[in-house]
Design a protein around this motif. Structure first.
Motif, PDB file in Angstrom:
ATOM      1  N   SER A   3     -29.930 -24.273  -9.445  1.00 48.83           N
ATOM      2  CA  SER A   3     -29.136 -23.759  -8.331  1.00 48.83           C
ATOM      3  C   SER A   3     -27.665 -23.662  -8.708  1.00 48.83           C
ATOM      4  N   VAL A   4     -27.183 -24.563  -9.588  1.00 51.98           N
ATOM      5  CA  VAL A   4     -25.782 -24.513 -10.004  1.00 51.98           C
ATOM      6  C   VAL A   4     -25.538 -23.276 -10.862  1.00 51.98           C
ATOM      7  N   ALA A   5     -26.477 -22.952 -11.730  1.00 57.48           N
ATOM      8  CA  ALA A   5     -26.342 -21.742 -12.548  1.00 57.48           C
ATOM      9  C   ALA A   5     -26.349 -20.496 -11.667  1.00 57.48           C
ATOM     10  N   GLN A   6     -27.181 -20.507 -10.628  1.00 54.32           N
ATOM     11  CA  GLN A   6     -27.198 -19.383  -9.698  1.00 54.32           C
ATOM     12  C   GLN A   6     -25.889 -19.298  -8.929  1.00 54.32           C
ATOM     13  N   ALA A   7     -25.327 -20.467  -8.574  1.00 54.16           N
ATOM     14  CA  ALA A   7     -24.067 -20.482  -7.837  1.00 54.16           C
ATOM     15  C   ALA A   7     -22.950 -19.832  -8.637  1.00 54.16           C
ATOM     16  N   ARG A   8     -23.000 -19.971  -9.970  1.00 53.29           N
ATOM     17  CA  ARG A   8     -21.967 -19.398 -10.825  1.00 53.29           C
ATOM     18  C   ARG A   8     -21.883 -17.886 -10.641  1.00 53.29           C
ATOM     19  N   ARG A   9     -23.017 -17.276 -10.289  1.00 48.40           N
ATOM     20  CA  ARG A   9     -23.047 -15.821 -10.118  1.00 48.40           C
ATOM     21  C   ARG A   9     -22.614 -15.381  -8.724  1.00 48.40           C
ATOM     22  N   GLN A  73      -9.178 -27.923 -27.037  1.00 46.61           N
ATOM     23  CA  GLN A  73     -10.600 -27.582 -27.053  1.00 46.61           C
ATOM     24  C   GLN A  73     -11.094 -27.033 -25.711  1.00 46.61           C
ATOM     25  N   VAL A  74     -10.327 -27.297 -24.650  1.00 49.69           N
ATOM     26  CA  VAL A  74     -10.795 -26.943 -23.301  1.00 49.69           C
ATOM     27  C   VAL A  74     -10.983 -25.432 -23.124  1.00 49.69           C
ATOM     28  N   PRO A  75     -10.036 -24.551 -23.536  1.00 52.64           N
ATOM     29  CA  PRO A  75     -10.237 -23.114 -23.330  1.00 52.64           C
ATOM     30  C   PRO A  75     -11.518 -22.583 -23.964  1.00 52.64           C
ATOM     31  N   ALA A  76     -11.868 -23.086 -25.149  1.00 52.27           N
ATOM     32  CA  ALA A  76     -13.086 -22.600 -25.807  1.00 52.27           C
ATOM     33  C   ALA A  76     -14.329 -23.020 -25.021  1.00 52.27           C
ATOM     34  N   VAL A  77     -14.321 -24.241 -24.518  1.00 46.14           N
ATOM     35  CA  VAL A  77     -15.459 -24.700 -23.714  1.00 46.14           C
ATOM     36  C   VAL A  77     -15.542 -23.901 -22.425  1.00 46.14           C
ATOM     37  N   ARG A  78     -14.394 -23.640 -21.787  1.00 42.22           N
ATOM     38  CA  ARG A  78     -14.382 -22.851 -20.549  1.00 42.22           C
ATOM     39  C   ARG A  78     -14.957 -21.456 -20.799  1.00 42.22           C
ATOM     40  N   THR A  79     -14.538 -20.835 -21.884  1.00 46.34           N
ATOM     41  CA  THR A  79     -15.036 -19.492 -22.204  1.00 46.34           C
ATOM     42  C   THR A  79     -16.542 -19.495 -22.423  1.00 46.34           C
ATOM     43  N   ALA A  80     -17.036 -20.487 -23.142  1.00 43.55           N
ATOM     44  CA  ALA A  80     -18.478 -20.572 -23.416  1.00 43.55           C
ATOM     45  C   ALA A  80     -19.276 -20.780 -22.124  1.00 43.55           C
ATOM     46  N   LEU A  81     -18.773 -21.621 -21.233  1.00 40.92           N
ATOM     47  CA  LEU A  81     -19.479 -21.870 -19.968  1.00 40.92           C
ATOM     48  C   LEU A  81     -19.540 -20.605 -19.115  1.00 40.92           C
ATOM     49  N   ARG A  82     -18.461 -19.835 -19.105  1.00 41.29           N
ATOM     50  CA  ARG A  82     -18.421 -18.641 -18.262  1.00 41.29           C
ATOM     51  C   ARG A  82     -19.212 -17.487 -18.865  1.00 41.29           C
ATOM     52  N   PRO A  88     -28.239 -26.218 -22.412  1.00 43.71           N
ATOM     53  CA  PRO A  88     -28.063 -27.583 -22.926  1.00 43.71           C
ATOM     54  C   PRO A  88     -27.030 -27.658 -24.049  1.00 43.71           C
ATOM     55  N   GLU A  89     -26.977 -26.622 -24.871  1.00 45.60           N
ATOM     56  CA  GLU A  89     -26.043 -26.642 -25.989  1.00 45.60           C
ATOM     57  C   GLU A  89     -24.594 -26.571 -25.502  1.00 45.60           C
ATOM     58  N   VAL A  90     -24.314 -25.651 -24.595  1.00 44.99           N
ATOM     59  CA  VAL A  90     -22.939 -25.488 -24.099  1.00 44.99           C
ATOM     60  C   VAL A  90     -22.549 -26.663 -23.208  1.00 44.99           C
ATOM     61  N   ALA A  91     -23.466 -27.049 -22.299  1.00 47.74           N
ATOM     62  CA  ALA A  91     -23.169 -28.182 -21.417  1.00 47.74           C
ATOM     63  C   ALA A  91     -23.021 -29.473 -22.215  1.00 47.74           C
ATOM     64  N   GLY A  92     -23.822 -29.622 -23.298  1.00 48.06           N
ATOM     65  CA  GLY A  92     -23.706 -30.809 -24.142  1.00 48.06           C
ATOM     66  C   GLY A  92     -22.340 -30.906 -24.788  1.00 48.06           C
ATOM     67  N   ARG A  93     -21.815 -29.772 -25.221  1.00 48.63           N
ATOM     68  CA  ARG A  93     -20.467 -29.761 -25.818  1.00 48.63           C
ATOM     69  C   ARG A  93     -19.423 -30.123 -24.761  1.00 48.63           C
ATOM     70  N   GLY A 150     -15.680 -22.011 -13.256  1.00 44.79           N
ATOM     71  CA  GLY A 150     -15.134 -21.232 -12.146  1.00 44.79           C
ATOM     72  C   GLY A 150     -15.767 -21.522 -10.805  1.00 44.79           C
ATOM     73  N   ILE A 151     -16.521 -22.613 -10.686  1.00 45.12           N
ATOM     74  CA  ILE A 151     -17.181 -22.964  -9.427  1.00 45.12           C
ATOM     75  C   ILE A 151     -16.374 -24.042  -8.713  1.00 45.12           C
ATOM     76  N   PRO A 152     -15.887 -23.790  -7.491  1.00 44.26           N
ATOM     77  CA  PRO A 152     -15.208 -24.849  -6.734  1.00 44.26           C
ATOM     78  C   PRO A 152     -16.194 -25.979  -6.427  1.00 44.26           C
TER      79      PRO A 152
END
Length: 663
Positions: A3-9, A73-82, A88-93, A150-152
């Protein structure tokens, strides 16, 4: 997809929230059946251990970096999440980065079990984590990850103290991750609330959140449509959208999920405005005087489990005679019976220092599940005014309902919802059937060595209190700190007086001493300290003990009564034995306890005195069976009340629809 992944959209828009097709009776029946069969999907721990492996892959990469280098490192992680989502790979990082930031900012790195708990939350489930396992720190993992995507995020807890404490405590982590964090408390202005809700992560209480949502719905009125709202925002000064407090319901993480989503769901949330003031204060007092003349069992009956009062035919006939004598208002049968029924409710079912306290000449409601005063809240339908008259307080004007919603309906509107608590397993079926939330039990970091001592049963309340005082004196003499849980403010004050008479000094934490909470809790684990508390000390409190106390057996918890739900008892027990610490808990009960009001120990009344003696094996066994069965019956009754409220709420949604999404 979670549901969180769906919320992102779906987080874009003026006021994102979940809307969907109406459920049919068949839908609800199928969901309930799935709940009994174990629910859809796998909740095996192996599914959630993967995140630990993924986070460990990046440990060496991050643990040698400085604070400034981690921030890079934060901007790269933010870009990957968006761009890639919550794989699991991106969230693990992301989790690995957050853990290193927490270690630098707070000196506390997330344990592996906390990584698992965070992954459970990010998948839109309920993480059952034992008390003391660090749920507050665990919540930063999904909160930071979702906020970077980007999810409040709303982190919802049970009181202002915890909301403010957790926001300040965890704030350095969020700020180091480039995120803004805010907290909502009762005394904030609308502008302060808007600012806090516009942060990436907002800590708030369930009540403040729901009432802010209802105020937004009143502000919007019937939803005019997104195009018109956007035009209004662009060209109209003071557009309604600028006056809104929230920015939608995107991702909610509910702390103490069983308390918020289950226990407190019995009561609808209502916003009131000026109403009909035809009932004068003298009329309420007159109704109370008339109610004193009516005899229980003859003129009226009380259903304690349902908390209702019904007039008998004999009682109605007595009111008919009273109506003939008084005339005026009392000549109308329906209105006089309604007012007297509420007067009987005020006299027999609502008690001072239990359901409410009187402060500065005002009647203030006490939340029975948290033990805290709820400022600005009132009972509806004239009940509050009757209680004010009963306590010789100033009788306020009646109000009328402007907006209402139940917790069940509100929380189902989040695009994504998750929860954490130490006591979810007993409520897993209801969490699934109402909110579609699966429960995952997360293991403890260290083996639990807390010990439960045998329950002690007494015939009378006086015998029980004497035994409690004696037991506290024994533990105090050993140098162990003692936390005593009472069900009401009245009981906490009574026990405090008994302890004073026995020469024992105790700190009292209840709705009358709520301002001293932080100081009392900070000292509760000191050697020889005695703390008497209502449910205020049952959730969210972290009582730390010293090595000296641990060597003596740790914190001793004593419960002086059983609650309507076993989960509430377990929360109190969980104050000891945290993170592998030693500790003990025990329960003292009597046959005069409130839990047995609906079933006044009839089993003991028909047995010979020698068999029914709680001090004897058979009597003690029967007493335990009586409390277990009565507690289960209360849990079933409360569940029925919640289901009924949800059905009523669904009916009102169809009938009112005052916003287009009816409250």
């Amino acid at each position: 997809m979670s549901s969180v992944a769906q919320a992102r959209r779906n987080v874009h828009g003026l006021y994102p929230e979940k809307t969907g097709p109406e459920e049919t009776g068949l839908d609800r029946a199928m969901v309930t059946a799935l709940g009994h069969l174990g629910r859809l999907g796998s909740t095996r721990l192996s599914r959630f251990r993967r995140i630990v492996q993924q986070a460990h892959r990046h440990r060496a990469e991050f643990e040698s970096l400085s604070e400034e280098e981690l921030a890079w490192q934060v901007p790269a992680v933010r870009t990957a999440l968006r761009s890639e989502g919550f794989t699991p790979e991106v969230a693990g990082r992301a989790f690995a980065l957050i853990r290193e930031v927490a270690g630098q900012q707070l000196g506390e790195r997330h344990y592996d079990v906390q990584l698992m708990g965070g992954w459970v939350l990010l998948n839109g489930m309920v993480a059952e984590m034992a008390t003391g396992e660090g749920k507050t720190l665990t919540a930063t993992l999904p909160a930071c990850t979702a906020a970077l995507a980007g999810i409040p995020v709303h982190i919802i807890t049970v009181n202002d103290y915890l909301a403010q404490r957790d926001a300040e405590w965890m704030g350095p982590i969020y700020r180091a991750m480039g995120l803004k964090v805010g907290a909502i408390t009762h005394d904030m202005t609308p502008d302060q609330r808007r600012h806090a809700y516009r942060c990436d992560v907002t800590y708030c209480t369930n009540k403040e959140l729901v009432f802010d949502y209802l105020r937004d719905r009143l502000e919007l009125g019937r939803m005019p449509g997104h195009i018109r709202m956007r035009l209004e925002k662009m060209y109209k000064h003071g557009a309604r959208v600028q006056r809104l407090r929230l920015r939608g319901l995107c991702f909610g993480i509910v702390d103490e999920a069983d308390s918020v989503l289950i226990d407190e769901a019995r009561t609808p949330l209502i916003i009131s405005g000026p109403g009909d003031n035809t009932y004068e204060a003298d009329l309420y007092r007159e109704a109370l005087e008339i109610s004193k003349e009516l005899v229980s069992g003859e003129d009226f009956s009380i259903d304690f489990p349902k908390r209702t009062v019904e007039l008998t035919e004999h009682g109605r006939e007595r009111l008919d005679r009273i109506g003939g004598e008084h005339g005026g208002f009392w000549s109308g049968r329906q209105r006089r019976e309604d007012l007297v029924r509420k007067a009987l409710t005020a006299r027999h079912l609502f008690h001072r220092n239990k359901h409410y306290v009187v402060k500065s000449g005002e009647v203030r409601i006490v939340d029975e599940y948290t033990g805290r005063v709820m400022p600005g809240r009132s009972w509806e339908g004239g009940l509050h005014q009757l209680i004010e008259a009963k306590e010789d307080c100033h009788v306020t004007a009646r109000t009328e309902v402007l907006a209402r919603i139940s917790y069940q309906r509100f929380f189902r509107r989040y695009l994504a919802l998750a929860g954490m608590t130490g006591t979810a397993s007993e409520a897993s079926r209801e969490l699934w059937s109402v909110y579609r939330l699966q429960v995952v039990a997360v293991p403890t970091e260290k083996p639990m060595i807390r010990k439960g001592l045998p329950q002690r049963l007494y015939r009378t309340a006086d015998q029980k209190w004497d035994a409690v005082v004696k037991r506290i004196a024994e533990l105090h003499a050993e140098g162990r700190p003692v936390l005593v849980g009472t069900r009401t403010v009245k009981d906490s004050e009574h026990l405090s007086q008994l302890l004073a008479e026995a020469g024992l000094n105790a700190s009292v934490l209840n709705a009358l001493q709520d301002r001293q909470e932080a100081l009392i809790i900070s000292c509760a684990g000191d050697p020889g300290q005695i703390t008497v508390a209502t449910n205020m000390a049952g959730r969210g409190t972290d009582i730390k003990i010293t090595p000296e106390v641990a060597a003596k057996g740790g914190l001793a918890v004593i419960a002086t009564e059983r609650h309507d739900a076993g989960r509430i008892d377990r929360q109190l027990f969980g104050r000891c034995g945290r993170q592998g610490d030693p500790g003990t808990y025990e329960v003292f009960v009597s046959l005069e306890d409130e839990l047995l009001e609906s079933n006044p120990a009839r089993i003991f009344g028909i047995l010979p005195p020698s068999w029914a003696d709680p001090e004897r094996p058979l009597g003690n066994w029967l007493g335990k069976a009586l409390f277990r069965s009565t507690q289960k019956a209360a849990e079933r009754q409360n569940s029925y009340v919640r289901k009924t409220l949800l059905r009523v709420d669904d009916s009102l949604d169809k009938a009112l629809a005052f916003t287009g999404v009816g409250e």
